[in-house]
Design a protein around this motif. Structure first.
Motif, short mmCIF file in Angstrom:
data_model
loop_
_atom_site.label_atom_id
_atom_site.label_comp_id
_atom_site.label_asym_id
_atom_site.label_seq_id
_atom_site.Cartn_x
_atom_site.Cartn_y
_atom_site.Cartn_z
N ALA A 13 0.82 -1.21 0.00
CA ALA A 13 0.00 0.00 0.00
C ALA A 13 0.86 1.26 0.00
CB ALA A 13 -0.91 0.01 1.22
N ARG A 16 0.56 6.03 4.33
CA ARG A 16 -0.68 6.72 4.69
C ARG A 16 -0.39 7.94 5.56
NH1 ARG A 16 -0.92 1.44 4.69
NH2 ARG A 16 -0.31 1.20 6.87
N SER A 18 -1.05 10.64 8.50
CA SER A 18 -1.54 10.49 9.87
C SER A 18 -2.88 11.19 10.02
CB SER A 18 -0.53 11.09 10.85
OG SER A 18 -0.45 12.50 10.65
N GLU A 19 -3.58 10.88 11.09
CA GLU A 19 -4.86 11.55 11.36
C GLU A 19 -4.67 13.06 11.47
OE1 GLU A 19 -7.24 10.11 14.52
OE2 GLU A 19 -7.10 8.00 13.92
N ALA A 22 -4.60 14.47 7.94
CA ALA A 22 -5.65 14.05 7.00
C ALA A 22 -6.53 15.21 6.56
CB ALA A 22 -6.50 12.95 7.63
N SER A 25 -5.16 17.00 3.50
CA SER A 25 -4.66 16.12 2.46
C SER A 25 -5.78 15.74 1.50
CB SER A 25 -4.06 14.84 3.06
OG SER A 25 -2.97 15.14 3.92
N GLU A 27 -6.35 13.17 -2.07
CA GLU A 27 -5.74 12.18 -2.96
C GLU A 27 -6.25 12.37 -4.38
OE1 GLU A 27 -5.07 7.33 -3.41
OE2 GLU A 27 -5.61 8.23 -1.47
N VAL A 36 -0.95 12.27 -3.11
CA VAL A 36 -1.65 12.82 -1.94
C VAL A 36 -1.05 14.20 -1.69
CG1 VAL A 36 -2.16 12.57 0.50
CG2 VAL A 36 -2.12 10.55 -0.98
N LEU A 236 4.62 9.61 7.99
CA LEU A 236 3.70 8.76 7.24
C LEU A 236 3.70 7.36 7.84
CD1 LEU A 236 4.76 9.81 3.63
CD2 LEU A 236 2.56 10.33 4.69
N GLU A 237 2.57 6.68 7.70
CA GLU A 237 2.44 5.32 8.23
C GLU A 237 2.74 4.33 7.11
OE1 GLU A 237 -1.51 5.23 9.76
OE2 GLU A 237 -1.13 6.83 11.23
N MET A 238 3.76 3.48 7.32
CA MET A 238 4.19 2.53 6.29
C MET A 238 4.79 1.28 6.93
SD MET A 238 7.52 4.69 4.88
CE MET A 238 6.78 6.31 4.77
#
Length: 267
Positions: A13, A16, A18-19, A22, A25, A27, A36, A236-238
């Motif tokens: 993926a 993503r 973060s909250e 968001a 952001s 996409e 994004v 970022l979440e990865m």
């Protein structure tokens, strides 16, 4: 037709947001890639592209016909005014040739869509060996890694730091990151990179740019870095990509690995 998380025949993926980020952001999907955009910074927070190395179509670059993306407000984008009458390059984030594969019609549309301002970021003009290496990282991974089916998923964007120098309503990023991911024998593999264009000067002697003046930028310096460091720098979440990092922990512990040629890559 945006980024496909199953393109590698396993799950990979896009990182993503973060909250906390968001709300600013949005996409945007294009042919074979997605962006994004951080609407406050007016630059991409993350991009992701699927690269089919066996089906790439060679197309002329054309006339660099950069366009605003009409799906979103112009003031969310770092548009032509940022690059007018200065030495800043409109650097592609998703590399122009990476999504250019498939039928002639699809490839042509992908080529054109890389010239949208959400896919651009200001970079130092001119060229040096490290910049050439940075722009060719995808080719080097395809050539040297054990890549199933010649397919890659590549993620890249500026590192949006609070201290980036202000210029014409934006802040010019001093560092960029890139992660290449591929299927290696049925397992996800990844490699992380950072390019630094901060000026090569003693910070105690650095001069603050005058209002409206282009910030000083230095030559590109490219590093292979732990994917976990990219996650920390970008917020970022990865987790899947961090787990798949091919950089040996013993080497990662010694610090970032400066790359001079493709032979320095650890894949």
């Amino acid at each position: 037709m945006g980024f496909d998380a199953r393109f590698l025949e396993l799950h990979a993926a896009m990182p993503r947001v973060s909250e906390a980020d968001a709300a600013t952001s949005v996409e945007l999907d294009y042919v074979h890639f997605s962006v994004v955009l951080d609407t406050a910074r007016r630059l991409a927070r993350v991009t992701g592209v699927n690269v089919d190395g066996a089906s790439l179509v060679e197309l002329d670059r054309g006339g660099d016909d950069w366009q605003l993306d009409e799906r979103i407000p112009a003031d969310w984008q770092a548009g032509p005014a940022v690059y007018a009458r200065n030495d800043l390059d409109r650097g592609h984030l998703v590399r122009r040739r990476d999504p250019v594969w498939g039928s002639p019609e699809v490839a042509a549309r992908a080529n054109a869509e890389t010239f949208r301002y959400p896919n651009a970021a200001p970079q130092a003009s001119g060229f040096n060996q490290s910049k050439e290496l940075w722009l060719g990282l995808e080719d080097h991974v395809l050539a040297h890694a054990s890549v199933n089916g010649m397919r890659l998923s590549v993620f890249t964007a500026p590192i949006l730091a609070a201290g980036d120098p202000a210029y014409r309503g934006i802040r010019v990023p001093l560092r960029y990151w890139k992660i290449a991911a591929w299927n290696s024998g049925g397992e996800l593999a990844a490699a992380g990179f950072v390019v630094d264009q901060a000026p090569l000067v003693d910070t105690s002697e650095a001069r603050t740019p005058l209002p409206g003046e282009v910030p000083d930028l230095g030559p590109f310096r490219t590093f292979q870095v732990p994917v976990a460091d990219v996650a920390a720098l970008t917020k970022l979440e990865m987790p899947e990509l961090v787990e798949a990092d091919r950089l040996p922990k013993t080497i990662a512990a010694a610090g970032w690995r400066r790359l001079e040629t493709s032979a320095d890559l650890l894949l």
